[in-house]
Design an enzyme around this catalytic site. Structure first.
Site, PDB file in Angstrom:
ATOM      1  N   ASP A  21      32.289  63.453  83.291  1.00  0.00           N
ATOM      2  CA  ASP A  21      30.900  62.828  83.762  1.00  0.00           C
ATOM      3  C   ASP A  21      31.316  62.031  84.947  1.00  0.00           C
ATOM      4  O   ASP A  21      32.369  61.865  85.207  1.00  0.00           O
ATOM      5  CB  ASP A  21      30.430  62.177  82.768  1.00  0.00           C
ATOM      6  CG  ASP A  21      29.076  61.683  82.947  1.00  0.00           C
ATOM      7  OD1 ASP A  21      28.294  62.168  83.506  1.00  0.00           O
ATOM      8  OD2 ASP A  21      28.765  60.369  82.312  1.00  0.00           O
ATOM      9  N   LYS A  62      17.422  63.837  84.576  1.00  0.00           N
ATOM     10  CA  LYS A  62      16.834  62.438  84.927  1.00  0.00           C
ATOM     11  C   LYS A  62      15.237  62.953  84.433  1.00  0.00           C
ATOM     12  O   LYS A  62      14.422  62.055  84.329  1.00  0.00           O
ATOM     13  CB  LYS A  62      17.160  62.328  86.377  1.00  0.00           C
ATOM     14  CG  LYS A  62      18.383  61.822  86.502  1.00  0.00           C
ATOM     15  CD  LYS A  62      18.748  60.432  85.710  1.00  0.00           C
ATOM     16  CE  LYS A  62      20.205  60.026  85.768  1.00  0.00           C
ATOM     17  NZ  LYS A  62      21.037  60.785  85.117  1.00  0.00           N
TER      18      LYS A  62
END
Length: 279
Positions: A21, A62
């Protein structure tokens, strides 16, 4: 008797790739760029939100992240007080449409590489022959900016996958699989997913990879490196312990403080793989 058995290939080689990540794992200790972005966006709507409210759904695309914030009971209540009705999917989509520009504004100041990570990546490549992949809830437009900044600091993964390249991001394994295709790596047990969120750990589990949670520099501690250095040691350790618990509960095979602790974990995983053990 022999006809009652069949031969099945068993992987006994070493780890071939680590998929990392970004925020909280390799850069942006404490994961502040997404937090500050969403706080700014909701402030513009007249509905301030806390960093804790932003951090709860961290790790997903998102668009889903914004919807999840809107669905938090306390946020829904404040939104209703301000606008006279609860937030709608259209409200969430409008906020998401503004998120790219807001993120790009805040990214440069909040994406510094975590101390020691560049050296760790070099060690993984030179000492272990590991390929470096990346996956993130950021979009390709954001990554275009972020990877230039990271490269300038010495971090250049062999593969980049962003959430808008797949139908659905974390916690599905799609971004991991796309990394494996681009890196030409298989089987899944030869891959390690490294992430500071439960969504990232779950994605690794679904993919059949080994999973390593990052506790100290990640989302659930939520502190910059300088803040951690000046913090009360007992209070900091309590936060890190809580983060470890969250990541273990999500299914992480291993949880470490920072990505710099990863080489020792690769040694342990390689020992298991040599015995034919899967995640």
């Amino acid at each position: 008797m022999a006809e009652n058995f069949r031969s099945v290939p068993t992987y006994r080689g070493p780890v071939q790739a680590c998929i990392f990540d970004w925020a909280g794992t390799v850069c942006d200790a404490g994961v502040f760029a997404p937090v500050l972005t969403f706080q700014q966006l909701f402030e513009q709507e007249g509905v301030p939100i806390t960093s804790e409210e932003v951090r709860k759904p961290m790790g997903v695309h998102k668009r889903l992240h914004i919807q999840a914030i809107c669905n938090l009971p306390q946020v829904t209540e404040r939104w209703t007080e301000k606008h006279g009705s609860p937030p709608t999917p259209e409200d969430a989509e409008r906020i998401y449409s503004k998120s790219l520009e807001a993120t790009l504004d805040l990214l440069p100041a909040n994406s510094k590489m975590i101390t020691g990570v560049v050296d760790t990546m070099n060690k993984l490549r030179s000492d272990y022959g590991v390929k470096i992949g990346s996956s993130t809830g950021y979009t390709s437009e954001i990554m275009a900016r972020l990877k230039v900044q990271a490269s300038a600091e010495g971090y250049t993964p062999d593969s980049y996958v962003t959430s808008d390249e797949v139908k659905e991001g974390r916690p599905t394994p799609s971004m991991i699989y796309l990394n494996m295709i681009r890196l030409n790596v298989y089987p899944a047990q030869a891959v390690v997913k490294v992430d500071d969120t439960t969504g990232g750990i779950e994605a690794g589990i679904h993919a059949g990879c080994w999973t390593v949670g990052i506790a100290k520099t990640g989302n659930y501690v939520g502190m910059t490196e300088s803040e951690m250095e000046s913090a009360d040691p007992k209070e900091l350790e309590a936060k890190v312990a809580k983060a470890r618990q969250i990541l273990y509960k999500a299914g992480a095979h291993f949880v470490i403080d920072t990505t710099n602790d990863l080489p020792a974990i690769i040694d342990l995983i390689n020992q298991r793989l040599a015995l034919g053990i899967k995640p």
